[in-house]
Design a protein around this motif. Sequence first.
Motif, short mmCIF file in Angstrom:
data_model
loop_
_atom_site.label_atom_id
_atom_site.label_comp_id
_atom_site.label_asym_id
_atom_site.label_seq_id
_atom_site.Cartn_x
_atom_site.Cartn_y
_atom_site.Cartn_z
N ILE A 173 4.90 34.73 -2.95
CA ILE A 173 4.91 33.08 -3.04
C ILE A 173 6.03 32.72 -2.11
CG2 ILE A 173 6.45 33.27 -4.97
CD1 ILE A 173 5.02 31.02 -6.39
N GLU A 174 5.83 31.36 -1.59
CA GLU A 174 6.64 30.69 -0.95
C GLU A 174 8.03 30.31 -1.52
OE1 GLU A 174 5.12 27.15 0.86
OE2 GLU A 174 3.57 28.29 2.39
N PRO A 175 9.14 30.47 -0.99
CA PRO A 175 10.44 30.07 -1.60
C PRO A 175 10.59 28.66 -2.20
CG PRO A 175 10.73 29.96 0.79
CD PRO A 175 9.44 30.55 0.36
N LYS A 176 11.23 28.46 -3.41
CA LYS A 176 11.31 27.29 -3.95
C LYS A 176 10.04 26.53 -4.51
CE LYS A 176 15.33 26.03 -1.19
NZ LYS A 176 16.11 24.90 -0.36
N ILE A 177 9.19 27.41 -4.87
CA ILE A 177 7.82 26.93 -5.28
C ILE A 177 7.63 27.81 -6.55
CG2 ILE A 177 5.52 27.02 -4.80
CD1 ILE A 177 5.77 25.91 -2.13
N ALA B 294 0.71 -1.25 0.13
CA ALA B 294 0.01 -0.11 -0.01
C ALA B 294 0.98 1.24 -0.06
CB ALA B 294 -0.93 -0.11 1.10
N LYS B 295 0.66 2.28 -0.84
CA LYS B 295 1.22 3.43 -0.81
C LYS B 295 0.77 4.23 0.36
CE LYS B 295 1.41 3.68 -5.88
NZ LYS B 295 0.82 4.49 -7.13
N ILE B 296 2.10 4.73 0.76
CA ILE B 296 1.97 5.49 2.00
C ILE B 296 1.92 7.00 1.77
CG2 ILE B 296 3.29 6.24 4.25
CD1 ILE B 296 4.56 3.46 4.30
N ARG B 297 0.83 7.60 1.72
CA ARG B 297 0.62 9.07 1.64
C ARG B 297 1.00 9.86 2.54
NH1 ARG B 297 -5.49 8.89 -1.36
NH2 ARG B 297 -4.92 7.50 -3.14
N PRO B 298 1.71 11.07 2.00
CA PRO B 298 2.42 11.95 3.26
C PRO B 298 1.13 12.72 3.70
CG PRO B 298 3.01 12.56 0.78
CD PRO B 298 2.61 11.09 0.74
N PRO B 299 1.26 13.24 4.81
CA PRO B 299 0.30 14.20 5.14
C PRO B 299 0.17 15.55 4.41
CG PRO B 299 2.04 14.16 6.75
CD PRO B 299 2.17 12.98 5.86
N LYS B 300 -1.20 15.86 4.29
CA LYS B 300 -1.38 16.97 3.46
C LYS B 300 -0.87 18.25 4.22
CE LYS B 300 -5.51 15.54 0.91
NZ LYS B 300 -7.02 15.44 0.60
N LYS B 301 -0.16 19.15 3.50
CA LYS B 301 0.40 20.26 3.95
C LYS B 301 -0.80 21.31 4.09
CE LYS B 301 3.98 23.74 3.49
NZ LYS B 301 5.15 23.88 2.87
N ARG B 302 -1.09 21.95 5.28
CA ARG B 302 -2.10 22.97 5.33
C ARG B 302 -1.54 24.24 5.66
NH1 ARG B 302 -6.34 19.95 9.81
NH2 ARG B 302 -6.83 18.20 8.57
N THR B 303 -1.82 25.02 4.90
CA THR B 303 -1.36 26.29 4.78
C THR B 303 -2.37 27.52 4.78
OG1 THR B 303 -1.03 26.35 2.14
CG2 THR B 303 0.85 25.97 3.28
N VAL B 304 -2.15 28.67 5.13
CA VAL B 304 -3.14 29.83 5.26
C VAL B 304 -3.09 30.47 3.94
CG1 VAL B 304 -4.09 31.67 6.48
CG2 VAL B 304 -2.86 29.71 7.79
N LYS B 305 -4.40 30.57 3.27
CA LYS B 305 -4.50 31.24 2.03
C LYS B 305 -4.37 32.55 2.37
CE LYS B 305 -4.77 27.23 -0.21
NZ LYS B 305 -3.70 26.64 -1.00
N ILE B 306 -3.63 33.24 1.24
CA ILE B 306 -3.60 34.89 1.60
C ILE B 306 -4.32 35.40 0.54
CG2 ILE B 306 -1.52 34.52 2.82
CD1 ILE B 306 0.00 35.27 0.37
N GLY B 307 -5.25 34.93 -0.23
CA GLY B 307 -5.74 35.53 -1.44
C GLY B 307 -5.62 35.08 -2.77
N ARG B 308 -6.22 35.84 -3.57
CA ARG B 308 -6.01 35.66 -5.18
C ARG B 308 -4.73 36.44 -5.54
NH1 ARG B 308 -12.34 35.39 -7.10
NH2 ARG B 308 -13.11 33.71 -5.71
N PRO B 309 -4.26 35.93 -6.73
CA PRO B 309 -3.13 36.57 -7.34
C PRO B 309 -3.59 37.53 -8.44
CG PRO B 309 -3.03 34.59 -8.30
CD PRO B 309 -4.07 34.41 -7.18
N GLY B 310 -2.76 38.69 -8.45
CA GLY B 310 -3.21 39.62 -9.74
C GLY B 310 -2.94 38.98 -10.97
N ALA C 155 -2.16 27.08 -9.55
CA ALA C 155 -2.13 27.21 -8.23
C ALA C 155 -0.55 27.30 -7.91
CB ALA C 155 -2.38 25.60 -7.98
N ALA C 156 -0.53 28.17 -6.89
CA ALA C 156 0.57 28.16 -5.93
C ALA C 156 0.39 28.81 -4.74
CB ALA C 156 1.79 29.54 -6.86
N GLU C 157 1.07 28.05 -3.68
CA GLU C 157 0.80 28.26 -2.20
C GLU C 157 1.89 29.73 -1.92
OE1 GLU C 157 1.88 25.06 -0.07
OE2 GLU C 157 0.07 23.77 -0.80
N PRO C 158 1.33 30.37 -1.12
CA PRO C 158 0.20 30.31 -0.23
C PRO C 158 -1.12 30.97 -0.87
CG PRO C 158 1.42 31.98 0.69
CD PRO C 158 2.04 31.49 -0.54
#
Length: 275
Positions: free
Chosen positions: A172-176, A131-147, A203-206
């Motif tokens: 945007i977060e570094p290395k993303i 069975a594939k071990i899925r990593p836990p989902k990373k929860r980030t606080v959204k800061i809005g929509r981009p221009g 899509a791009a976090e956050p």
Amino acid sequence: FFFQAEDGIRDSVASRGLGDVYKRQVHGDQKNMDFQNRGGSRPGAGPMPSREDSNIERKERMRRMAMDTIDLTKDPYIIKNHLGTFECRLCLTLHSTEASYLSHTQGKKHQTNLSRRQQKEMKDAQNFPQAKIRPPKKRTVKIGRPGYRITKQKESETGQRALLFELDYPDIEPKIQPRFRVMSSYEQKQEQPDEKFQYLLVAAEPYETVGFKIPNLDIDFSEGKHFTYWDNEKHKYTLQLSFKDYKKKTLPVPTVEGEKLIGPKPLPKHAQYAL
């Protein structure tokens, strides 16, 4: 003759030499030995127990200890049949009492079958897909929509239409880097499905994921028609989508002159039969 002169005159005893004198001598460790109360013996219980008696007593002692410590309800291999006896499903043996089954579990046959069963289970586990071990989902606080900025384009020579998307991600977060995906209108659940449109998701976090409603045409991913660019200094994402143009070719409609059709000549009879 040799006469003993201890307490009066006694019977004469013939001497048999010095060897007999040495054999009668008692060593120091034998003087203090208690032949009646030695280890393992009881006063008045007779001689020392044999090896078989010691083994029987040891097995009985181990059986009593096992009955006090082992819980048979958790054993997956014991089963009680309709006759009131106990069966070992691993070794296919019958036992009259629980104590007999416990002594069987400590034996060589049961232990050998247990090791074989474990080896078989480990071998089968390696063959089955893991069975594939899925990593836990990373929860980030959204800061809005981009221009964003959208530009319609049309190639002058071929008339091919395209859309140019420019999105700004200053925080945007570094290395993303932003990523995009084209989704059918039947996949989304925000609006009623419309076969004339499809959706472009970026899509791009956050930041929140943004979607654009574009015509439901095939996208041209050939070289020079589709490109993406991420400016790491200005934090600007550029995406161009080109659509394929399908020009409908009208076929000539046959006309009637008397009883003959103007158009392709009919096949001869022998060719019709061959078909």
